[in-house]
Design a protein around this motif. Structure first.
Motif, PDB file in Angstrom:
ATOM      1  N   ILE A   1       0.874  -1.306  -0.128  1.00  0.00           N
ATOM      2  CA  ILE A   1      -0.122   0.059  -0.047  1.00  0.00           C
ATOM      3  C   ILE A   1       0.930   1.125  -0.052  1.00  0.00           C
ATOM      4  CG2 ILE A   1      -1.430   1.480   1.437  1.00  0.00           C
ATOM      5  CD1 ILE A   1      -3.088  -0.765  -0.154  1.00  0.00           C
ATOM      6  N   THR A   2       1.816   1.123   0.615  1.00  0.00           N
ATOM      7  CA  THR A   2       2.881   2.374   0.760  1.00  0.00           C
ATOM      8  C   THR A   2       3.379   2.727  -0.755  1.00  0.00           C
ATOM      9  OG1 THR A   2       3.369   2.449   2.946  1.00  0.00           O
ATOM     10  CG2 THR A   2       4.959   3.535   1.807  1.00  0.00           C
ATOM     11  N   ALA A   3       3.689   1.635  -1.317  1.00  0.00           N
ATOM     12  CA  ALA A   3       4.618   1.815  -2.421  1.00  0.00           C
ATOM     13  C   ALA A   3       3.523   2.261  -3.602  1.00  0.00           C
ATOM     14  CB  ALA A   3       5.157   0.436  -2.798  1.00  0.00           C
ATOM     15  N   ALA A   4       2.160   1.810  -3.534  1.00  0.00           N
ATOM     16  CA  ALA A   4       1.496   2.126  -4.360  1.00  0.00           C
ATOM     17  C   ALA A   4       0.846   3.442  -3.944  1.00  0.00           C
ATOM     18  CB  ALA A   4       0.110   1.220  -4.368  1.00  0.00           C
ATOM     19  N   SER A   5       0.667   3.729  -3.004  1.00  0.00           N
ATOM     20  CA  SER A   5       0.240   5.141  -2.548  1.00  0.00           C
ATOM     21  C   SER A   5       1.179   6.342  -2.781  1.00  0.00           C
ATOM     22  CB  SER A   5       0.156   5.303  -0.933  1.00  0.00           C
ATOM     23  OG  SER A   5      -0.988   4.540  -0.793  1.00  0.00           O
ATOM     24  N   ARG A   6       2.404   6.022  -2.777  1.00  0.00           N
ATOM     25  CA  ARG A   6       3.350   6.741  -3.050  1.00  0.00           C
ATOM     26  C   ARG A   6       3.526   7.485  -4.567  1.00  0.00           C
ATOM     27  NH1 ARG A   6       8.498   3.932   0.061  1.00  0.00           N
ATOM     28  NH2 ARG A   6       8.082   5.192   2.031  1.00  0.00           N
ATOM     29  N   VAL A   7       2.958   6.808  -5.275  1.00  0.00           N
ATOM     30  CA  VAL A   7       2.818   6.806  -6.854  1.00  0.00           C
ATOM     31  C   VAL A   7       1.472   7.342  -7.327  1.00  0.00           C
ATOM     32  CG1 VAL A   7       2.984   5.786  -9.203  1.00  0.00           C
ATOM     33  CG2 VAL A   7       4.844   5.098  -7.491  1.00  0.00           C
ATOM     34  N   TRP A   8       0.372   6.626  -6.844  1.00  0.00           N
ATOM     35  CA  TRP A   8      -1.009   6.690  -7.168  1.00  0.00           C
ATOM     36  C   TRP A   8      -1.750   7.773  -6.207  1.00  0.00           C
ATOM     37  CZ3 TRP A   8      -1.615   5.394 -12.122  1.00  0.00           C
ATOM     38  CH2 TRP A   8      -0.864   4.607 -12.545  1.00  0.00           C
ATOM     39  N   LEU A   9      -1.249   8.073  -5.017  1.00  0.00           N
ATOM     40  CA  LEU A   9      -1.670   9.086  -4.173  1.00  0.00           C
ATOM     41  C   LEU A   9      -0.463   9.935  -3.586  1.00  0.00           C
ATOM     42  CD1 LEU A   9      -3.984   6.682  -2.074  1.00  0.00           C
ATOM     43  CD2 LEU A   9      -4.795   8.219  -3.996  1.00  0.00           C
ATOM     44  N   PRO A  10       0.165  10.404  -4.736  1.00  0.00           N
ATOM     45  CA  PRO A  10       1.463  11.234  -4.130  1.00  0.00           C
ATOM     46  C   PRO A  10       1.168  12.535  -3.446  1.00  0.00           C
ATOM     47  CG  PRO A  10       0.978  11.884  -6.406  1.00  0.00           C
ATOM     48  CD  PRO A  10       0.101  10.845  -6.076  1.00  0.00           C
ATOM     49  N   HIS A  11      -0.256  13.054  -3.408  1.00  0.00           N
ATOM     50  CA  HIS A  11      -0.462  14.172  -2.581  1.00  0.00           C
ATOM     51  C   HIS A  11      -0.433  13.684  -0.876  1.00  0.00           C
ATOM     52  CE1 HIS A  11      -4.058  12.125  -3.576  1.00  0.00           C
ATOM     53  NE2 HIS A  11      -4.642  12.600  -2.629  1.00  0.00           N
ATOM     54  N   LEU A  12      -0.870  12.603  -0.830  1.00  0.00           N
ATOM     55  CA  LEU A  12      -1.170  12.034   0.567  1.00  0.00           C
ATOM     56  C   LEU A  12      -0.066  11.761   1.327  1.00  0.00           C
ATOM     57  CD1 LEU A  12      -3.921  11.023   1.932  1.00  0.00           C
ATOM     58  CD2 LEU A  12      -3.187   8.777   1.588  1.00  0.00           C
ATOM     59  N   PRO A  13      -0.186  12.611   2.712  1.00  0.00           N
ATOM     60  CA  PRO A  13       1.198  12.254   3.522  1.00  0.00           C
ATOM     61  C   PRO A  13       1.414  11.023   3.983  1.00  0.00           C
ATOM     62  CG  PRO A  13      -0.359  14.130   4.045  1.00  0.00           C
ATOM     63  CD  PRO A  13      -0.988  13.374   3.087  1.00  0.00           C
ATOM     64  N   GLU A  14       2.649  10.346   3.959  1.00  0.00           N
ATOM     65  CA  GLU A  14       2.778   9.286   4.336  1.00  0.00           C
ATOM     66  C   GLU A  14       2.225   8.679   5.831  1.00  0.00           C
ATOM     67  OE1 GLU A  14       6.128   7.144   3.593  1.00  0.00           O
ATOM     68  OE2 GLU A  14       6.567   8.325   1.489  1.00  0.00           O
ATOM     69  N   ASP A  15       2.092   9.740   6.526  1.00  0.00           N
ATOM     70  CA  ASP A  15       1.382   9.274   7.903  1.00  0.00           C
ATOM     71  C   ASP A  15       0.100   8.860   7.851  1.00  0.00           C
ATOM     72  OD1 ASP A  15       0.341  11.870   7.704  1.00  0.00           O
ATOM     73  OD2 ASP A  15       1.296  12.647   9.474  1.00  0.00           O
ATOM     74  N   ARG A  16      -0.553   8.929   6.579  1.00  0.00           N
ATOM     75  CA  ARG A  16      -1.970   8.596   6.421  1.00  0.00           C
ATOM     76  C   ARG A  16      -2.132   7.009   5.677  1.00  0.00           C
ATOM     77  NH1 ARG A  16      -6.133  12.647   3.945  1.00  0.00           N
ATOM     78  NH2 ARG A  16      -7.660  10.812   4.941  1.00  0.00           N
ATOM     79  N   HIS A  17      -0.707   6.857   5.149  1.00  0.00           N
ATOM     80  CA  HIS A  17      -0.883   5.319   4.556  1.00  0.00           C
ATOM     81  C   HIS A  17      -1.533   4.357   5.542  1.00  0.00           C
ATOM     82  CE1 HIS A  17       2.550   6.645   1.605  1.00  0.00           C
ATOM     83  NE2 HIS A  17       1.606   7.387   1.416  1.00  0.00           N
ATOM     84  N   PRO A  18      -1.329   4.311   6.680  1.00  0.00           N
ATOM     85  CA  PRO A  18      -1.997   3.453   7.428  1.00  0.00           C
ATOM     86  C   PRO A  18      -3.623   3.495   7.255  1.00  0.00           C
ATOM     87  CG  PRO A  18      -0.246   4.382   8.933  1.00  0.00           C
ATOM     88  CD  PRO A  18      -0.354   5.246   7.738  1.00  0.00           C
ATOM     89  N   GLU A  19      -4.012   4.600   7.201  1.00  0.00           N
ATOM     90  CA  GLU A  19      -5.480   4.913   6.720  1.00  0.00           C
ATOM     91  C   GLU A  19      -5.882   3.944   5.481  1.00  0.00           C
ATOM     92  OE1 GLU A  19      -7.088   8.747   6.863  1.00  0.00           O
ATOM     93  OE2 GLU A  19      -5.482   9.465   8.088  1.00  0.00           O
ATOM     94  N   VAL A  20      -5.023   3.856   4.492  1.00  0.00           N
ATOM     95  CA  VAL A  20      -5.256   3.561   3.381  1.00  0.00           C
ATOM     96  C   VAL A  20      -5.147   1.949   3.385  1.00  0.00           C
ATOM     97  CG1 VAL A  20      -4.529   3.019   0.795  1.00  0.00           C
ATOM     98  CG2 VAL A  20      -4.068   5.450   2.213  1.00  0.00           C
ATOM     99  N   LEU A  21      -4.417   1.434   4.465  1.00  0.00           N
ATOM    100  CA  LEU A  21      -4.366  -0.128   4.337  1.00  0.00           C
ATOM    101  C   LEU A  21      -5.603  -0.495   5.413  1.00  0.00           C
ATOM    102  CD1 LEU A  21      -2.872  -2.749   4.835  1.00  0.00           C
ATOM    103  CD2 LEU A  21      -1.610  -1.807   6.871  1.00  0.00           C
ATOM    104  N   ALA A  22      -5.998   0.359   6.086  1.00  0.00           N
ATOM    105  CA  ALA A  22      -7.001  -0.052   7.185  1.00  0.00           C
ATOM    106  C   ALA A  22      -8.417  -0.249   6.130  1.00  0.00           C
ATOM    107  CB  ALA A  22      -7.411   0.939   7.887  1.00  0.00           C
ATOM    108  N   LEU A  23      -8.529   0.745   5.201  1.00  0.00           N
ATOM    109  CA  LEU A  23      -9.738   0.666   4.262  1.00  0.00           C
ATOM    110  C   LEU A  23      -9.422  -0.675   3.125  1.00  0.00           C
ATOM    111  CD1 LEU A  23     -12.223   1.694   3.175  1.00  0.00           C
ATOM    112  CD2 LEU A  23     -10.955   3.276   1.584  1.00  0.00           C
ATOM    113  N   TRP A  24      -8.293  -1.051   3.016  1.00  0.00           N
ATOM    114  CA  TRP A  24      -7.980  -2.044   2.113  1.00  0.00           C
ATOM    115  C   TRP A  24      -8.291  -3.293   2.853  1.00  0.00           C
ATOM    116  CZ3 TRP A  24      -6.811  -3.223  -2.889  1.00  0.00           C
ATOM    117  CH2 TRP A  24      -6.358  -4.540  -3.104  1.00  0.00           C
TER     118      TRP A  24
END
Length: 266
Positions: free
Chosen positions: A35-58
């Protein structure tokens, strides 16, 4: 450990079937890396400290796309693309078309595969069961080939993958997949435990299929969303609730992985 408890004087169980993801293999951590790898490319505006939120939704998968796949209603990529686009929509990214999804999948999946590792308590409990002569296998809601590679990458290649979602064309919680896994393991379902990290499709479904249902409720790993995750309700339904695989010895009726006597279930 807490749960329904073994009957005093009852014979030890003769077999244990394990779920793979988030039971033997730390799939949550692997998904986190992906999720972190994908978010860095496809959600580049999203702060890294929000990546756990992306993981939680996934992991929550609130619209049940993966479970639709396990019921044979959609194919693997259809559910995966739908879930990827739910992340994009929820966190302000552009929706993926077919071409973009291929790139997303390649990055996500490549990172995911490189991150497969076993939990620290997986090998000790497997060795303890083997030493006690308890038959062991795995039953999963993913493809047999994928999960066989995952177990091997995690150093657990000695755990036979008996039934996957592609074996019968559907997966848990259908009781037929548990019956087939026990048939292949060569054990009586009533003397076979099934251990998994999801209360409903793993432990309760196993119990309904005539097995001993064990919910592995590891600290910090609950999915949330639509997944039932109430320990008291689990115990009331006859499910054993564990917080680590070392506690499984008491359910099975063998010595604990440390070599010390297994604690009494409560």
């Amino acid at each position: 450990m807490s749960g329904a408890g073994a009957v005093p004087g009852a014979a030890p169980l003769e077999g244990v079937l394990f779920d793979v993801d988030d039971t033997l293999v730390d799939t949550m951590a692997a998904f986190g890396a992906a999720i972190t790898a994908a978010s860095r490319v496809w959600l580049p505006h999203l702060p890294e400290d929000r990546h756990p939120e992306v993981l939680a939704l996934w992991r929550a998968d609130p619209n049940g796309h993966y479970r639709a796949y396990t019921r044979g209603e959609v194919d693997f990529d259809a559910q995966r693309m739908a879930r990827a686009n739910e992340l994009q929509a929820a966190f302000g990214g552009e929706l993926l078309d077919d071409a973009a999804y291929v790139d997303w999948k390649d990055l996500f999946w490549g990172t995911f595969e490189q991150s497969w590792t076993a939990f620290d308590d997986s090998r000790p409990v497997l060795d303890a069961l083997a030493s006690a002569g308890v038959r062991v296998g795995s039953l999963t809601n993913a493809r047999v080939e994928l999960q066989t590679r995952k177990l091997a990458a995690a150093g657990l290649e000695d755990v036979p993958l008996l039934v996957g979602v592609d074996t019968l064309g559907f997966g848990k919680p259908d009781p037929r997949v548990f019956a087939e896994a026990c048939r292949r393991l060569g054990t009586d379902p009533a003397r076979t435990a099934y251990v998994g990290d999801e209360l409903d499709v793993d432990a309760r479904a196993a119990l309904a299929a005539g097995l001993v249902g064990v919910w592995l409720d590891r600290p910090g790993t609950r999915r949330g969303g639509p997944h039932p995750e109430d320990p008291d309700a689990a115990r009331a339904s006859g499910v054993h609730v564990l917080h680590g695989l070392a506690d499984l010895a008491a359910v099975v009726g063998v010595a604990a992985p440390t070599g010390e006597p297994a604690p009494t279930p409560r």
